[in-house]
Design an enzyme around this catalytic site. Structure first.
Site, PDB file in Angstrom:
ATOM      1  N   HIS D 137      61.101  16.621  -5.341  1.00  0.00           N
ATOM      2  CA  HIS D 137      62.235  16.628  -6.269  1.00  0.00           C
ATOM      3  C   HIS D 137      62.903  18.000  -6.306  1.00  0.00           C
ATOM      4  O   HIS D 137      62.325  18.991  -5.859  1.00  0.00           O
ATOM      5  CB  HIS D 137      61.761  16.261  -7.680  1.00  0.00           C
ATOM      6  N   LYS D 141      62.988  19.984 -12.304  1.00  0.00           N
ATOM      7  CA  LYS D 141      62.149  18.954 -12.909  1.00  0.00           C
ATOM      8  C   LYS D 141      60.995  19.612 -13.662  1.00  0.00           C
ATOM      9  O   LYS D 141      60.344  20.508 -13.143  1.00  0.00           O
ATOM     10  CB  LYS D 141      61.618  18.029 -11.809  1.00  0.00           C
TER      11      LYS D 141
END
EC number: 1.17.1.8
Lengths: 253, 253, 253, 253
Positions: D137, D141
């Site tokens: 990701h 995050k």
């Protein structure tokens, strides 16, 4: 000897796949290897050894006789040999209708991962705007694309057509040297040949903002053995003819 | 205003790349944006604004005049505009010999990752038995293979030839539909078109028992800005003409 | 026998790597295998056989004596055996200063692709905002991460620090089970263990809008032999001690 | 207005997902956008506008009231809002039993590719010796591993346990810094954070001689819209509560 035991005769036992199968059956705790046959050995050995199953890895001109012999003697068969055209399959189905308890699996591919990859690709293809296939093999391969890639593309293309999906968008106007590859059922298929590789396939699916990739790598023919054993364990409970290992997997696809 | 400062005029500032460059220069702590020029704006603005550097992202029929104007005024130039043929480059080199302190970078590609990937591929190609290229782009692209892929294959092919490496082995005898793709300088090049993608390239190198893969993904034109800024920071210390951003990277390749 | 010939003695010839080396030297047209030594064989055989080079694939407690014996007899050495700590290396360097014509290569890794991948990763790391390493191996491996991954991360981390690059951004606040992996020199390193794999490594580099991936797959120890042969062909022209096969590649990195 | 038409009210229409949904419904030929509601707008608008369906992309403390209002008025609902715990779901099921013609889909994930990837991973996990998950990701995050990766690992782990598959083999004895990652239901999960990425997941399955990889890349929230439209087209024919978009796909998994 217990009745529940899977007693296996391996046909084509002296080939490379056959030797792997002999080893795999020997190593399996729930099976017993009862016979190994090569070219020229008498089929009667199968019956005399008390086989409940055969694994047929012989050659195209022997496999039909081998399997018919097994069916006629009430012996289940797991078949990896090639050469089964529609006519032979039809004759086999007729024979099986006279032996309703016997199960035969004819599988062009025993690698579980490959069978799953193809099934998933065919299932997913209808949900994406674009779909292509890249297969990668060792450089000694004489045909392109691989049979597995062609079959995968066919299944994907048909699933898309059945679901009313338009062909993948493609604005290419200039491709003088054929970089866009082969087209099988509206699916572009690309073949890479690279020293160091064995057999690999990548299915690429794309829609706005996302991509799904399903890749299978086959490094070694050891990968076929779990599929052969699964076939042996399942055949007795699936009477009749099953074509393709996916018929034995609980895929519901 | 400090003498050490990089004072930048962006030409072609109203295009999409230009707008990104205006933003990137504005955000850079060691730079000051002093002018934004679009089609029709007077070049004198560059000098009046006290620019030490230009970024030229204008069009093919304006870029040569823009860059010559800069050089004549002792201003360094970082050029992403296309249309620089051999004749224009030769004229520019003549002009630069009269202005030995000025540095000009003409770069067809400002994505650092792409430039590095190409340089690494060209370097590594000579050490492997097999080499192929797969490029993947959005389906609105009109040409195949991509210019970057073709250039990568050319550099790889030449490096292999210079090192005396044989062409990649390939036993293919049957490829009726062209799955093996295009061939550029003995390197097979494959083009995938997939909705959801932007611009991606994978160089595959193989030898007995091993594979090296160099992949570049370009998701967004934001990826060009670090290269533009690197160009601006380096141009003054590299007088003369540099062709390709790799000339500013310390690659020694 | 021609003077130009590379006459090779393989030490540790009965191990698996040794057997591969014996085969590779035998197959190389520009080399001659003149001796194969295993544990307990007399080192004098090397000299008696007229070796110009040794390949030492023996064990940690034998390799130092083997290499010193070679150097003292003017024989070049390509060394894959482990156990060379700083003290041993320092003693070897002293000895080599007395034999200025002899070349010794000590290489922890002979896979060209792996050596290139590490060199490229160390070079590229300074140009990207984020950098991580994923290594993947067979499940019988006892240590994590792999030595190669740890070394790659070290080289990447140092290159980034030398270039003044900030640590990779990471907003993670909640990671109760350690999904973010190990941290080596500010580089996150992840170790996957999977049946079917051998030794694989993926270096991931990211910046706004782009990603560069450098992956090496080692399928078989056959991949070490091109590096061993390259070492044998180069050692005589590189007097003194070279540590790491990258010192023999024309990388300029 | 035709009876067959899907008349859609979008709730949470001023959020980013809501704005995408408004656009997607507007662009769909078989749908009509009849209302857009944001925080504070009166729910009665939904009925007054003659909506047959709602898309609820509102916030956790509003979604339950929104959906109950729709059900009580005989309006189908496609719900992407979070905050549905077991208690709320149970209350909703009670309400739906009084309105047997109404269909509600509550989906934590509308990306078709992601839903398919998870379903395929859960299905395939039982056929392989080893299974791991790598999620990748953007570096902003805050939690690791991602919710999707944790859920995928849970489903895979349960499927393996149900099928009697042993935990993945792992000989690791030395892993001082946690390179082997998190363990969820016996499945190792690794989290990579890289600038340039959005949301990506790779499921790795291995057996002797083969590997199956299922990868999903999410580049943009545009990827959720095909799933939202599929939900709207299907809800009326699936009365009652469906949890997860996979319930609407013809997966048979």
């Amino acid at each position: 000897m217990s009745d529940a035991e899977i007693r296996v005769a391996v046909l084509g036992a002296r080939g490379r796949m056959g030797a792997e199968a002999v080893q795999a059956v020997t190593d399996a705790e729930d099976m017993q290897l009862v016979a190994e046959l090569g070219r020229g050995d008498a089929r009667e050995t199968i019956v005399e050894a008390g086989a409940t199953h055969i694994v047929d890895l012989s050659v195209p001109d022997a496999t039909e006789d081998n399997v018919r012999f097994a069916v006629e003697h009430g012996i289940h068969a797991v078949v990896g040999a090639t050469g089964w055209d529609d006519e032979k399959l039809s004759r086999l189905q007729d024979l099986l209708s006279e032996h309703p308890d016997v199960g035969v699996l004819i599988a062009p591919n025993f690698a579980l991962g490959s069978v799953l990859a193809t099934a998933f690709a065919a299932k997913a293809a209808q949900y994406f705007e674009s779909a292509e296939v890249v297969e990668l093999h060792h450089p000694n391969k004489v045909d392109a694309p691989s049979g597995t890639a062609a079959r995968t593309a066919q299944l994907m293309g048909r699933a898309r057509r059945d679901a009313g999906v338009a062909p993948s968008p493609d604005a290419t106007q200039k491709d003088p040297d054929g970089a866009r590859g082969a087209v099988v059922e509206d699916i572009h298929v690309h073949a890479v040949r690279l020293r160091g590789l064995v057999a690999h396939q990548e299915v690429l699916l794309g829609s706005p903002g996302e991509q799904l990739t399903i890749r299978h790598d086959s490094f070694d023919r050891a990968s076929f053995m779990p599929g052969v054993l699964l076939g042996l364990r399942t055949a007795a409970s699936r009477p009749g003819l099953t074509h393709g290992l996916d018929g034995y997997l609980d895929l519901g696809l």
